[in-house]
Design an enzyme around this catalytic site. Structure first.
Site, PDB file in Angstrom:
ATOM      1  N   GLU A   1      18.308 -17.683  -5.111  1.00  0.00           N
ATOM      2  CA  GLU A   1      17.885 -16.399  -5.665  1.00  0.00           C
ATOM      3  C   GLU A   1      17.405 -16.565  -7.115  1.00  0.00           C
ATOM      4  O   GLU A   1      16.422 -15.957  -7.531  1.00  0.00           O
ATOM      5  CB  GLU A   1      19.046 -15.386  -5.563  1.00  0.00           C
TER       6      GLU A   1
ATOM      7  N   TRP B   1      -2.896  -2.730  -1.576  1.00  0.00           N
ATOM      8  CA  TRP B   1      -2.491  -4.112  -1.839  1.00  0.00           C
ATOM      9  C   TRP B   1      -3.294  -4.934  -0.846  1.00  0.00           C
ATOM     10  O   TRP B   1      -3.060  -4.877   0.357  1.00  0.00           O
ATOM     11  CB  TRP B   1      -0.986  -4.237  -1.608  1.00  0.00           C
TER      12      TRP B   1
ATOM     13  N   LYS C   1       6.540  -4.186  -3.949  1.00  0.00           N
ATOM     14  CA  LYS C   1       7.967  -3.868  -3.879  1.00  0.00           C
ATOM     15  C   LYS C   1       8.432  -3.741  -2.441  1.00  0.00           C
ATOM     16  O   LYS C   1       9.523  -4.136  -2.097  1.00  0.00           O
ATOM     17  CB  LYS C   1       8.214  -2.567  -4.652  1.00  0.00           C
TER      18      LYS C   1
ATOM     19  N   HIS D   1      18.296 -36.546  -2.383  1.00  0.00           N
ATOM     20  CA  HIS D   1      17.652 -36.914  -1.118  1.00  0.00           C
ATOM     21  C   HIS D   1      16.131 -36.725  -1.169  1.00  0.00           C
ATOM     22  O   HIS D   1      15.489 -36.597  -0.136  1.00  0.00           O
ATOM     23  CB  HIS D   1      18.252 -36.110   0.032  1.00  0.00           C
TER      24      HIS D   1
ATOM     25  N   ASN E   1      -2.350   2.224   5.792  1.00  0.00           N
ATOM     26  CA  ASN E   1      -1.382   1.182   5.417  1.00  0.00           C
ATOM     27  C   ASN E   1      -1.150   0.334   6.642  1.00  0.00           C
ATOM     28  O   ASN E   1      -0.943   0.882   7.726  1.00  0.00           O
ATOM     29  CB  ASN E   1      -0.018   1.790   5.055  1.00  0.00           C
ATOM     30  N   GLY E   2      -1.118  -0.980   6.472  1.00  0.00           N
ATOM     31  CA  GLY E   2      -0.787  -1.838   7.611  1.00  0.00           C
ATOM     32  C   GLY E   2      -1.950  -2.724   7.991  1.00  0.00           C
ATOM     33  O   GLY E   2      -2.881  -2.932   7.200  1.00  0.00           O
TER      34      GLY E   2
ATOM     35  N   CYS F   1       0.823  -1.207   0.000  1.00  0.00           N
ATOM     36  CA  CYS F   1       0.000   0.000   0.000  1.00  0.00           C
ATOM     37  C   CYS F   1       0.860   1.261   0.000  1.00  0.00           C
ATOM     38  O   CYS F   1       1.923   1.295   0.608  1.00  0.00           O
ATOM     39  CB  CYS F   1      -0.881   0.034   1.234  1.00  0.00           C
TER      40      CYS F   1
ATOM     41  N   LYS G   1      13.666 -15.507  -8.474  1.00  0.00           N
ATOM     42  CA  LYS G   1      13.462 -14.547  -9.570  1.00  0.00           C
ATOM     43  C   LYS G   1      12.524 -15.135 -10.620  1.00  0.00           C
ATOM     44  O   LYS G   1      11.608 -14.487 -11.092  1.00  0.00           O
ATOM     45  CB  LYS G   1      14.830 -14.227 -10.183  1.00  0.00           C
TER      46      LYS G   1
ATOM     47  N   ARG H   1       5.672  -0.220  -6.251  1.00  0.00           N
ATOM     48  CA  ARG H   1       5.617  -0.986  -5.009  1.00  0.00           C
ATOM     49  C   ARG H   1       4.589  -2.111  -5.063  1.00  0.00           C
ATOM     50  O   ARG H   1       4.571  -2.963  -4.199  1.00  0.00           O
ATOM     51  CB  ARG H   1       5.261  -0.048  -3.851  1.00  0.00           C
TER      52      ARG H   1
ATOM     53  N   GLU I   1       8.916 -15.371  -9.455  1.00  0.00           N
ATOM     54  CA  GLU I   1       8.284 -14.057  -9.332  1.00  0.00           C
ATOM     55  C   GLU I   1       7.798 -13.512 -10.662  1.00  0.00           C
ATOM     56  O   GLU I   1       6.701 -12.989 -10.758  1.00  0.00           O
ATOM     57  CB  GLU I   1       9.303 -13.033  -8.798  1.00  0.00           C
TER      58      GLU I   1
HETATM   59  C1  F6R Z   1      12.432 -10.325  -4.668  1.00  0.00           C
HETATM   60  C2  F6R Z   1      12.105  -9.214  -3.824  1.00  0.00           C
HETATM   61  C3  F6R Z   1      11.708  -9.491  -2.409  1.00  0.00           C
HETATM   62  C4  F6R Z   1      12.465  -8.536  -1.473  1.00  0.00           C
HETATM   63  C5  F6R Z   1      11.975  -8.693  -0.026  1.00  0.00           C
HETATM   64  C6  F6R Z   1      12.760  -7.803   0.914  1.00  0.00           C
HETATM   65  O1  F6R Z   1      12.740  -9.918  -5.961  1.00  0.00           O
HETATM   66  O2  F6R Z   1      12.160  -8.088  -4.232  1.00  0.00           O
HETATM   67  O3  F6R Z   1      11.924 -10.818  -2.050  1.00  0.00           O
HETATM   68  O4  F6R Z   1      13.825  -8.819  -1.577  1.00  0.00           O
HETATM   69  O5  F6R Z   1      10.622  -8.360   0.040  1.00  0.00           O
HETATM   70  O6  F6R Z   1      12.659  -6.473   0.531  1.00  0.00           O
HETATM   71  P1  F6R Z   1      13.667  -5.373   1.068  1.00  0.00           P
HETATM   72  O7  F6R Z   1      14.999  -5.664   0.465  1.00  0.00           O
HETATM   73  O8  F6R Z   1      13.096  -4.078   0.605  1.00  0.00           O
HETATM   74  O9  F6R Z   1      13.707  -5.515   2.549  1.00  0.00           O
END
Ligand code: F6R
Length: 605
Positions: A479, A75, A600, A502, A99-100, A2, A483, A27, A486
């Protein structure tokens, strides 16, 4: 997640709020809305599910001339994605955005319903609005907000606009909130993200938790602050607004994510410059004075995986033991925090609620707190005792790329600061050269992108994907899989290469792909692991050094030159994984910069 924007000033309030909301688009959100005080002195609300452009389209049908407004991107958490659940919510002469999460919303709602109040939405947010309204019989709006704030549990930011007088109130607990003023334009603004205020404010204020911000046209200063008892408060930090908004957008790139992948070599080079020759010298010096006997590393998602690389540096180079835990788990594990421990938090946004909760826990227990963070002035930045900025610049693509690289590299600099090499100019030169070599090698990969694109085209429609790696390549396997999930919406998992046998090997057939990262270390053992997948007809994408048996076993092969990169090699490989995910998502036709369901900055626990 949000986003909030509010504005009060001589003109075009709705335009300013709409522009702010557009800047927060990255975001992630699923509906957007604005309430403004119209020319007849009445609050008018327009809100729509979907993209901000839907909202902008609706606003074209109304006269939006206004001198005060609040806006929100939602969101969804409590209640589905509907126009009714979108913010702002209104009751009587009040409108509010939130927000929250309000953790005791159900109890409060039951009580309010008993007292005859009716709810229009399924949200927890509306509970706070009606709670405030219910208190107005005996209290002023300011007093009612303060009283209601003390009654709600959970982390939140609330913003109210009042029809009866041109004013906006805002208050927060463990949620981002920033206010600002523009001296020449006589306007006051607020947001959940300083990015929205660039250009609209020349001085910004970060209120502490429980500080009520009052934006009022009748106040010469435009903003005043109050504590929870309603007395004037100076519990906020103020600074001039120096961030720049670069509307150059994506340049020639089709997506922000691709642009951000290509920014990496330049950022790697300038990071060293900042820490060895620029303003960062002071920060590195402070870090070098820490005397950690043990680190607790805590972060979420991509930042957590970058943290695993940082752990490898601190343990491998400095021999400092590290305990690492996901931000969402940290404090619920009742962590053993001892004298001599130092806690390290890693975050792009500096607003991730789970990471902040871990930081709060360490602070409370008296453990020194250090951050590797991108956003200067963010809640994490302000809350930590020491900060090392990762200097990734604004990251717009929801899937984090350049921030991962900069987190890992800044972690390497932290490890350097804590080593006997710190201050030794010859040793420092060797490290700077290694960073430059990494930048060169990444440049080379970016020039060979067609190979990666071709492979992506061959494999994007398969059933599932295992990213594997051993040792220092295991974090980038994790990672890589994150990616791909996502942005391409396919099932992918990261595994230590030796672990597939395993259990997960049961899933291998001719429709499963193994993206196998092979470094010079443990090469033969890792190749043996790949043989096991190949024997079961899995498709192999080998990423590794020139090697006959690796090439032979791979259905597709991406050759890399690891020479001289040593502990920076995983960062190099990770760029290949980023490009592979990007092009697979592109062939699938997904919304790469704003993948579905993602935000984000994840500001709820
Ligand atoms: C993956 C991604 C999320 C953030 C996670 C932490 O591409 O963007 O997994 O890495 O939400 O976010 P920050 O780094 O802002 O604490």
């Amino acid at each position: 997640m949000c986003g909030i924007v509010g504005h009060l000033g001589p003109s075009n309030s709705v335009d300013i709020v709409l522009e702010g909301l557009r800047r927060l688009e990255y975001r992630g959100y699923d509906s957007a809305g604005i309430t403004f005080l119209n020319n007849d002195g009445q609050l008018e609300t327009v809100k729509k599910t979907g993209k901000i452009e839907n909202l902008a389209g609706e606003l074209k049908n109304v006269n939006t001339e206004s001198m005060a407004s609040i806006g929100h991107t939602r969101w969804a958490t409590h209640g589905g994605v509907t126009d009714l659940n979108s913010h702002p919510h209104s009751y009587g002469h009040l409108s509010m955005v939130h927000n929250g999460i309000i953790e005791n919303a159900d109890d409060l709602r039951d009580e309010l319903i008993k007292n005859g109040f009716e709810f229009k939405s399924e949200t927890d947010s509306e509970v706070f609005l009606i709670l405030v309204y219910s208190l107005l019989e005996k209290l002023s709006l300011k007093e009612a907000i303060l009283k209601a704030f003390k009654m709600v549990d959970g982390n939140s930011a609330f913003v109210f606009i009042n029809e009866k007088s041109r004013e906006i109130f805002a208050i927060k607990r463990a949620a981002p909130l920033v206010c600002g003023t523009h001296a020449t334009n006589s306007q006051a603004v607020l947001s959940s993200d300083p990015y929205a205020l660039i250009g609209a404010a020349d001085r910004i204020y970060f209120p502490e938790d429980g500080v009520l911000c009052h934006l009022s046209a009748s106040n010469k200063e435009l903003i005043s602050f109050y504590d929870l008892d309603g007395n004037p408060s100076s519990d906020y930090k103020s600074q001039s607004q120096e961030m720049e908004y670069d509307p150059s957008d994506k340049g020639d790139y089709e997506h922000y994510m691709l642009k951000e992948i290509y920014e990496q070599p330049g950022l790697m080079r300038s990071l060293c410059q900042f820490y060895f020759d620029g303003d960062g010298k002071k920060l590195l010096k402070e870090a070098s004075e820490l005397k950690p006997e043990r680190f607790h590393i805590s972060a979420c998602g991509t930042a957590f995986y970058a943290g695993l690389l940082v752990r490898d540096y601190l343990e491998g180079i400095n021999r400092i033991p590290c305990v690492y835990e996901l931000g969402s788990e940290f404090r619920y594990r009742n962590p053993i925090l001892k004298k001599g421990d130092v806690s390290l938090f890693i975050s792009q946004s500096g607003e991730t609620a789970d990471t902040l909760a871990s930081q709060g826990e360490c602070k409370e227990k008296g453990v020194p707190t250090v951050s590797l963070v991108n956003v200067e002035g963010s809640s994490l930045f302000r809350g930590c005792d020491y900060n090392l900025l990762i200097r990734a610049g604004v990251e717009i693509g929801v899937a984090s790329t350049k921030a991962f690289t900069q987190m890992a590299l800044t972690g390497r600099l932290l490890s350097h600061a804590l080593s006997p090499d710190y201050g030794d100019t010859d040793k420092e030169k060797i490290l700077v050269d290694k960073f430059s070599l990494l930048a060169e090698r990444v440049d080379d990969v970016l020039h060979r992108v067609d190979v990666i694109k071709k492979i992506a085209e061959e494999i994007y429609n398969k059933k599932g994907y295992f990213f594997t790696g051993r040792g220092q390549y295991y974090p980038v396997a994790l990672e890589g899989a994150l990616k791909l999930k996502e942005i391409a919406y396919v099932h992918a998992e990261g595994y230590a290469a030796g672990e597939l046998k395993h259990g997960p090997i049961a899933l291998i057939d001719e429709e499963m792909v193994n993206i196998a990262v092979v470094g010079p270390e443990l090469k033969d053992k890792t190749i043996s692991n790949i043989q096991e997948i190949k024997a079961r007809k899995g498709i192999i994408v080998g990423i590794g050094p020139k090697d006959r048996s690796l090439e032979k076993i791979s259905d597709f092969f991406i050759e890399l030159n690891f020479d001289g990169l040593d502990e920076l090699s995983p960062i190099y490989v990770n760029v290949v994984n980023q490009l592979l995910s990007y092009y697979m998502a592109k062939f699938k036709g997904t919304d790469i910069d704003k993948p579905r369901n993602l935000a984000k900055s994840v500001t709820v626990e």
